[in-house]
Motif scaffolding. Structure first.
Motif, PDB file in Angstrom:
ATOM      1  N   LYS A 254       1.417  -1.050  -0.027  1.00 28.05           N
ATOM      2  CA  LYS A 254      -0.245  -0.064   0.254  1.00 28.05           C
ATOM      3  C   LYS A 254       1.064   1.278  -0.421  1.00 28.05           C
ATOM      4  O   LYS A 254       1.709   1.057   1.213  1.00 28.05           O
ATOM      5  CB  LYS A 254      -1.366   0.289   1.091  1.00 28.05           C
ATOM      6  N   ASP A 255       0.441   2.024  -0.026  1.00 30.19           N
ATOM      7  CA  ASP A 255       1.127   3.563  -0.941  1.00 30.19           C
ATOM      8  C   ASP A 255       2.408   3.514  -1.530  1.00 30.19           C
ATOM      9  O   ASP A 255       3.564   3.442  -0.952  1.00 30.19           O
ATOM     10  CB  ASP A 255       0.810   4.241   0.400  1.00 30.19           C
ATOM     11  N   TYR A 256       3.071   2.421  -2.066  1.00 27.20           N
ATOM     12  CA  TYR A 256       3.917   1.674  -2.391  1.00 27.20           C
ATOM     13  C   TYR A 256       4.844   1.831  -1.639  1.00 27.20           C
ATOM     14  O   TYR A 256       6.194   1.926  -1.627  1.00 27.20           O
ATOM     15  CB  TYR A 256       5.053   3.348  -3.790  1.00 27.20           C
TER      16      TYR A 256
ATOM     17  N   ARG B 183      -2.930  -3.061  -2.866  1.00 33.09           N
ATOM     18  CA  ARG B 183      -4.313  -2.182  -2.216  1.00 33.09           C
ATOM     19  C   ARG B 183      -3.405  -0.907  -3.515  1.00 33.09           C
ATOM     20  O   ARG B 183      -4.672  -0.329  -2.959  1.00 33.09           O
ATOM     21  CB  ARG B 183      -3.545  -2.115  -0.978  1.00 33.09           C
ATOM     22  N   ASP B 184      -2.381  -0.867  -4.150  1.00 34.85           N
ATOM     23  CA  ASP B 184      -2.480   0.495  -5.020  1.00 34.85           C
ATOM     24  C   ASP B 184      -3.144  -0.393  -6.203  1.00 34.85           C
ATOM     25  O   ASP B 184      -2.911  -0.919  -7.148  1.00 34.85           O
ATOM     26  CB  ASP B 184      -1.132   0.590  -5.146  1.00 34.85           C
ATOM     27  N   ASP B 185      -3.072   1.177  -7.292  1.00 35.47           N
ATOM     28  CA  ASP B 185      -3.764   1.194  -8.715  1.00 35.47           C
ATOM     29  C   ASP B 185      -2.073   0.443  -9.764  1.00 35.47           C
ATOM     30  O   ASP B 185      -2.393  -0.130 -10.348  1.00 35.47           O
ATOM     31  CB  ASP B 185      -4.341   2.506  -8.498  1.00 35.47           C
ATOM     32  N   MET B 186      -1.143   0.438  -9.078  1.00 39.13           N
ATOM     33  CA  MET B 186      -0.178   0.103  -9.609  1.00 39.13           C
ATOM     34  C   MET B 186       0.333  -1.199  -9.507  1.00 39.13           C
ATOM     35  O   MET B 186      -0.225  -2.050  -8.548  1.00 39.13           O
ATOM     36  CB  MET B 186       0.843   1.057  -9.542  1.00 39.13           C
ATOM     37  N   LYS B 187       0.693  -1.419 -10.119  1.00 39.72           N
ATOM     38  CA  LYS B 187       1.178  -3.406 -10.281  1.00 39.72           C
ATOM     39  C   LYS B 187       2.362  -2.859  -9.825  1.00 39.72           C
ATOM     40  O   LYS B 187       3.593  -2.677  -9.591  1.00 39.72           O
ATOM     41  CB  LYS B 187       1.274  -3.571 -11.634  1.00 39.72           C
ATOM     42  N   HIS B 188       2.594  -4.386  -8.394  1.00 35.96           N
ATOM     43  CA  HIS B 188       3.272  -4.396  -7.483  1.00 35.96           C
ATOM     44  C   HIS B 188       3.802  -6.198  -7.643  1.00 35.96           C
ATOM     45  O   HIS B 188       2.604  -7.194  -8.014  1.00 35.96           O
ATOM     46  CB  HIS B 188       3.359  -4.031  -6.195  1.00 35.96           C
ATOM     47  N   ASN B 189       5.383  -6.430  -7.098  1.00 34.43           N
ATOM     48  CA  ASN B 189       5.311  -8.313  -6.926  1.00 34.43           C
ATOM     49  C   ASN B 189       6.260  -7.546  -6.026  1.00 34.43           C
ATOM     50  O   ASN B 189       6.761  -6.381  -5.760  1.00 34.43           O
ATOM     51  CB  ASN B 189       5.527  -8.585  -8.567  1.00 34.43           C
ATOM     52  N   ALA B 190       6.824  -8.518  -5.605  1.00 30.73           N
ATOM     53  CA  ALA B 190       7.590  -9.635  -4.606  1.00 30.73           C
ATOM     54  C   ALA B 190       8.321 -10.179  -4.641  1.00 30.73           C
ATOM     55  O   ALA B 190       8.867 -11.613  -5.551  1.00 30.73           O
ATOM     56  CB  ALA B 190       7.023  -9.749  -2.987  1.00 30.73           C
ATOM     57  N   VAL B 191      10.170  -9.503  -5.177  1.00 33.17           N
ATOM     58  CA  VAL B 191      11.258 -10.461  -5.206  1.00 33.17           C
ATOM     59  C   VAL B 191      12.559 -10.971  -4.321  1.00 33.17           C
ATOM     60  O   VAL B 191      13.441  -9.682  -4.188  1.00 33.17           O
ATOM     61  CB  VAL B 191      11.655 -10.269  -6.315  1.00 33.17           C
TER      62      VAL B 191
ATOM     63  N   LEU C 277       3.125  -9.817 -11.188  1.00 33.22           N
ATOM     64  CA  LEU C 277       3.085  -8.406 -10.912  1.00 33.22           C
ATOM     65  C   LEU C 277       1.626  -8.977 -10.478  1.00 33.22           C
ATOM     66  O   LEU C 277       0.918  -9.955 -10.837  1.00 33.22           O
ATOM     67  CB  LEU C 277       3.041  -7.994 -11.909  1.00 33.22           C
ATOM     68  N   LEU C 278       0.701  -8.183  -9.433  1.00 29.02           N
ATOM     69  CA  LEU C 278      -0.099  -7.973  -8.544  1.00 29.02           C
ATOM     70  C   LEU C 278      -1.359  -6.912  -9.310  1.00 29.02           C
ATOM     71  O   LEU C 278      -0.769  -6.050  -9.281  1.00 29.02           O
ATOM     72  CB  LEU C 278      -0.565  -8.434  -7.431  1.00 29.02           C
ATOM     73  N   ASP C 279      -2.627  -7.177 -10.008  1.00 29.48           N
ATOM     74  CA  ASP C 279      -2.819  -5.942  -9.852  1.00 29.48           C
ATOM     75  C   ASP C 279      -3.692  -5.826  -8.802  1.00 29.48           C
ATOM     76  O   ASP C 279      -3.577  -6.784  -7.706  1.00 29.48           O
ATOM     77  CB  ASP C 279      -4.199  -6.311 -11.206  1.00 29.48           C
ATOM     78  N   LYS C 280      -4.780  -4.452  -8.360  1.00 25.80           N
ATOM     79  CA  LYS C 280      -5.243  -3.639  -7.368  1.00 25.80           C
ATOM     80  C   LYS C 280      -6.373  -5.409  -6.788  1.00 25.80           C
ATOM     81  O   LYS C 280      -7.189  -5.729  -7.950  1.00 25.80           O
ATOM     82  CB  LYS C 280      -5.563  -2.370  -7.462  1.00 25.80           C
ATOM     83  N   GLY C 281      -6.052  -5.241  -5.756  1.00 25.83           N
ATOM     84  CA  GLY C 281      -6.712  -6.296  -5.279  1.00 25.83           C
ATOM     85  C   GLY C 281      -6.847  -8.023  -4.934  1.00 25.83           C
ATOM     86  O   GLY C 281      -6.498  -9.093  -4.581  1.00 25.83           O
ATOM     87  N   GLN C 282      -4.868  -8.243  -6.084  1.00 22.26           N
ATOM     88  CA  GLN C 282      -4.914  -9.229  -6.665  1.00 22.26           C
ATOM     89  C   GLN C 282      -3.673  -9.944  -5.188  1.00 22.26           C
ATOM     90  O   GLN C 282      -3.176  -8.848  -4.434  1.00 22.26           O
ATOM     91  CB  GLN C 282      -4.133  -9.650  -7.547  1.00 22.26           C
ATOM     92  N   SER C 283      -3.546 -11.289  -5.357  1.00 26.19           N
ATOM     93  CA  SER C 283      -2.483 -11.348  -3.671  1.00 26.19           C
ATOM     94  C   SER C 283      -1.662 -12.374  -3.931  1.00 26.19           C
ATOM     95  O   SER C 283      -2.523 -13.625  -5.000  1.00 26.19           O
ATOM     96  CB  SER C 283      -3.732 -12.158  -2.557  1.00 26.19           C
ATOM     97  N   ALA C 284      -1.110 -13.329  -3.845  1.00 25.44           N
ATOM     98  CA  ALA C 284      -0.291 -14.301  -4.015  1.00 25.44           C
ATOM     99  C   ALA C 284       0.353 -14.315  -2.828  1.00 25.44           C
ATOM    100  O   ALA C 284       0.892 -13.959  -1.578  1.00 25.44           O
ATOM    101  CB  ALA C 284       1.159 -13.419  -5.118  1.00 25.44           C
ATOM    102  N   THR C 285       0.452 -16.084  -2.435  1.00 21.06           N
ATOM    103  CA  THR C 285       0.947 -16.378  -1.148  1.00 21.06           C
ATOM    104  C   THR C 285       2.438 -17.567  -1.593  1.00 21.06           C
ATOM    105  O   THR C 285       2.171 -17.747  -1.912  1.00 21.06           O
ATOM    106  CB  THR C 285       0.083 -18.087  -0.294  1.00 21.06           C
ATOM    107  N   ILE C 286       3.501 -17.373  -0.628  1.00 21.83           N
ATOM    108  CA  ILE C 286       4.283 -18.194   0.309  1.00 21.83           C
ATOM    109  C   ILE C 286       5.001 -18.708   1.020  1.00 21.83           C
ATOM    110  O   ILE C 286       3.985 -18.229   2.265  1.00 21.83           O
ATOM    111  CB  ILE C 286       5.781 -16.867  -0.877  1.00 21.83           C
ATOM    112  N   LYS C 287       5.637 -19.273   1.402  1.00 24.49           N
ATOM    113  CA  LYS C 287       5.710 -20.047   2.885  1.00 24.49           C
ATOM    114  C   LYS C 287       6.990 -20.746   2.777  1.00 24.49           C
ATOM    115  O   LYS C 287       7.871 -21.370   1.768  1.00 24.49           O
ATOM    116  CB  LYS C 287       5.372 -21.300   2.171  1.00 24.49           C
ATOM    117  N   LEU C 288       7.252 -20.064   4.423  1.00 18.17           N
ATOM    118  CA  LEU C 288       9.436 -20.531   4.249  1.00 18.17           C
ATOM    119  C   LEU C 288       9.670 -20.882   5.461  1.00 18.17           C
ATOM    120  O   LEU C 288       9.517 -21.013   6.884  1.00 18.17           O
ATOM    121  CB  LEU C 288       9.817 -18.372   4.128  1.00 18.17           C
ATOM    122  N   ASP C 289      10.034 -21.706   4.951  1.00 20.32           N
ATOM    123  CA  ASP C 289      10.412 -23.045   5.769  1.00 20.32           C
ATOM    124  C   ASP C 289      11.560 -22.606   7.176  1.00 20.32           C
ATOM    125  O   ASP C 289      11.710 -23.463   8.133  1.00 20.32           O
ATOM    126  CB  ASP C 289      10.387 -24.307   5.490  1.00 20.32           C
ATOM    127  N   LYS C 290      12.794 -22.377   6.443  1.00 22.53           N
ATOM    128  CA  LYS C 290      14.062 -21.912   6.855  1.00 22.53           C
ATOM    129  C   LYS C 290      14.199 -20.809   7.639  1.00 22.53           C
ATOM    130  O   LYS C 290      13.708 -19.897   7.022  1.00 22.53           O
ATOM    131  CB  LYS C 290      14.857 -21.858   5.466  1.00 22.53           C
TER     132      LYS C 290
END
Length: 579
Positions: free
Chosen positions: A505-507, A526-534, A544-557
């Motif tokens: 949210k809010d970049y 939550r932003d109008d601009m597309k974002h992702n996480a690397v 890249l996620l559009d506004k309202g889209q979501s994605a999940t990850i799982k970190l075991d280490k």
């Protein structure tokens, strides 16, 4: 203001605005009333009394007391006079500003060479003499100054002993900004030290520092605000060969009003930088100041041998640096009759094993002694004999966790919130031994923010009326204080499937997220601009996620995972700590 409810108790009232603590002595042993009617009248007054009325009891006429009764003893909080260098120098008339006076706009202006010269002459009591000077020999560029300025320049030309020799080419450059080294040379000249004799010009700043002049030395572009600071410390310094300060000399000459001079006669409060890069408060000699976490429950906790190792800090007059709020300082009278200063309600101490300026040997001692950081702690520690250390807000009010909360969320709503208000920290400064990365925040259903510790929300309890109270501890067997050394999570959080959410949210990815290994982490945009996480180490990458889209990850280490948004890599970065 809390009202004492029972005769025979000692009461402490913390006045938040004045940062003071008033101690009310036991009443039952002192006061007897002649008849029940007078007793009922006094009881009625107690429900309406103010601080003024309470203090008035100390001077109550003996006719209101039974034969042989003693008058009420009341400890009134000492009055602490505070001032800043800017305020003091302006009130002394040494810094006079422009046509509008010493305004913020004036303080933000760069100090010119001519301005510095005039102030120096004012300090030396030579300004009027210089303004009336009629000598014709002057610097080549004297015409750049006004009429009065030209007289000043001619006077300086005729009195090279004051240190204004110009550029070496016969010019003065009156309207050029002055550098810290040049300004401190002038201040040293005002104290009777001569460049080339008492110190080398290239060593001006180090020599000035040895005389107590250093507080504006790091300013890149010297402003009038810095000039006020340099003037204040110059007045507090001793001229060459003098036993008294320059201020006392000028008072003796009646160049400065003795009453106004008191603004600069108090104890200085300064700041220094600790090993971790944060700033902390010191006295004027650079000696570190500390707080004691056990004072959260009783401000007289440090007694006897404790006081030998941790002497109290007190002055009835303080000269504060810019950026420090005078309202944060107060004072109280200890049980032994000694006076002690407070900062945001916390009593202030020295540490006996700090031998010189810059020493911070008391930092973190026994997990109960900490430096007075500036900005102050956003979350602090209190100490209880049975519970040990526990989290408090900056004023010492107890913080709790709710054992029914899952990781990264709150289930306390409605009536629950009325009794357990949310805590929201301002800033991210924590005592030594705590990690700022353990503190984050969640967004509640109503859009408000709540601070978390290790992913779990923090709350106040509505019946805790003052610092040190622990009335919410163990209530319903689901509300508890947070002992940082022992807390690993709530029962619900440790038994439920681990989930956490990062709102983009809010970049921004928001604060650092701390989770347990195996936690499922959901990113939602939550932003109008597309974002992702690397992830920087390549351990994860979401599309890249559009506004309202979501994605999940799982970190075991377990480990620390730094990540970024590809389209906005230069400024959109985040951290996940997996335990």
């Amino acid at each position: 203001m809390p009202i004492p409810s029972r005769i025979g108790e000692t009461f402490f009232i913390f006045c938040e605005n004045a940062q003071t603590v008033i101690r009310f002595a036991p009443l039952a042993r002192m006061i007897r009333f002649r008849n029940e009617e007078r007793l009922r009248m006094i009881k009625g007054r107690r429900f309406m009394m103010s601080l003024t009325l309470t203090i008035g009891l100390a001077t109550m006429s003996t006719s209101a007391l039974a034969d042989g009764a003693q008058p009420v003893s009341v400890s009134v909080a000492p009055t602490v006079q505070t001032s800043t260098a800017v305020d003091a120098i302006a009130k002394l008339g040494i810094l006079r500003g422009d046509g509008q006076g010493v305004t913020e706009a004036y303080l933000d202006q760069h100090t010119t060479r001519l301005q510095a010269a005039i102030v120096q002459l004012r300090l030396m009591g030579k300004e009027q003499e210089a303004l009336g000077f009629t000598g014709m020999d002057s610097f080549k560029d004297a015409a750049q100054a006004g009429k009065s300025g030209r007289a000043i320049l001619a006077y300086l030309k005729g009195h090279p002993e004051y240190g204004w020799s110009g550029t070496g080419t016969g010019e003065f450059i009156p309207n050029a900004p002055i550098a810290p080294q040049q300004l401190y040379k002038v201040m040293l000249e005002s104290l009777g030290y001569r460049s080339g004799t008492d110190f080398a010009y290239k060593e001006t700043l180090s020599f000035a520092s040895s005389k107590g002049l250093f507080r504006a030395a790091t300013s890149e572009l010297f402003e009038n605000r810095d000039l006020a600071v340099a003037l204040a410390e110059t007045l507090q310094a001793k001229p060459k060969g003098s036993e008294g300060t320059l201020l006392s000399v000028l008072v003796g000459k009646k160049s400065i009003d003795a009453e106004q001079a008191k603004l600069l006669e108090g104890e200085r409060i300064d700041m220094d930088k600790s090993a971790d890069g944060t700033m902390y408060l010191t006295d004027g000699k650079g000696m570190a100041l500390y707080l004691f976490t056990k004072d959260s429950a009783d401000i007289n906790s440090c007694q006897d041998a404790c006081l030998a190792n941790w002497p109290v800090f007190y002055s009835d007059s303080l000269l504060l640096p810019e950026g420090v709020n005078p309202a944060d300082f107060g004072a109280f009278v200890r049980n032994d009759g000694a006076k002690q200063l407070t900062y945001q309600g916390w009593p202030l101490y020295y540490f006996a094993k700090d031998a010189k300026a810059g020493d911070t040997n008391g930092e973190g001692a026994n997990n109960v002694w900490f430096l007075i950081k500036h900005p102050f702690y956003s979350v602090g520690l209190g100490t209880d004999p049975k519970l040990g250390n526990y989290l408090v807000d900056r004023h010492g009010m107890t913080l709790y966790y709710f054992d029914k909360d899952p990781l990264g969320a709150s289930v306390c709503e409605g009536d629950c919130l009325a009794k357990w208000p949310v805590f929201r920290a301002e800033g991210s400064v924590v005592p030594k031994g705590l990690s700022a990365n353990d503190f984050g925040e969640i967004t509640r259903k109503d859009g408000s923010k709540q601070t978390t510790y290790k992913g779990y929300p923090l709350y106040y309890f509505f019946q805790d009326a003052k610092r040190g109270e622990l009335k919410g501890q163990s209530l319903g067997d689901v509300w508890f204080v947070v002992n940082p050394a022992a807390f690993v999570g709530t029962t619900t959080g440790l038994t439920a499937p681990a989930k956490a959410m990062i709102e983009i949210k809010d970049y921004s990815f928001g604060p650092t997220l701390t989770v347990k290994a195996g936690t499922t982490i959901e990113f939602i945009n939550r932003d109008d601009m597309k974002h992702n996480a690397v992830a920087v180490d390549g351990s994860f990458k979401i599309a890249l996620l559009d506004k309202g889209q979501s994605a999940t990850i799982k970190l075991d280490k377990p480990g620390t995972y730094e990540y970024y948004c590809e389209p906005h890599k230069s400024f959109m970065k985040g951290t996940i700590i997996v335990q």
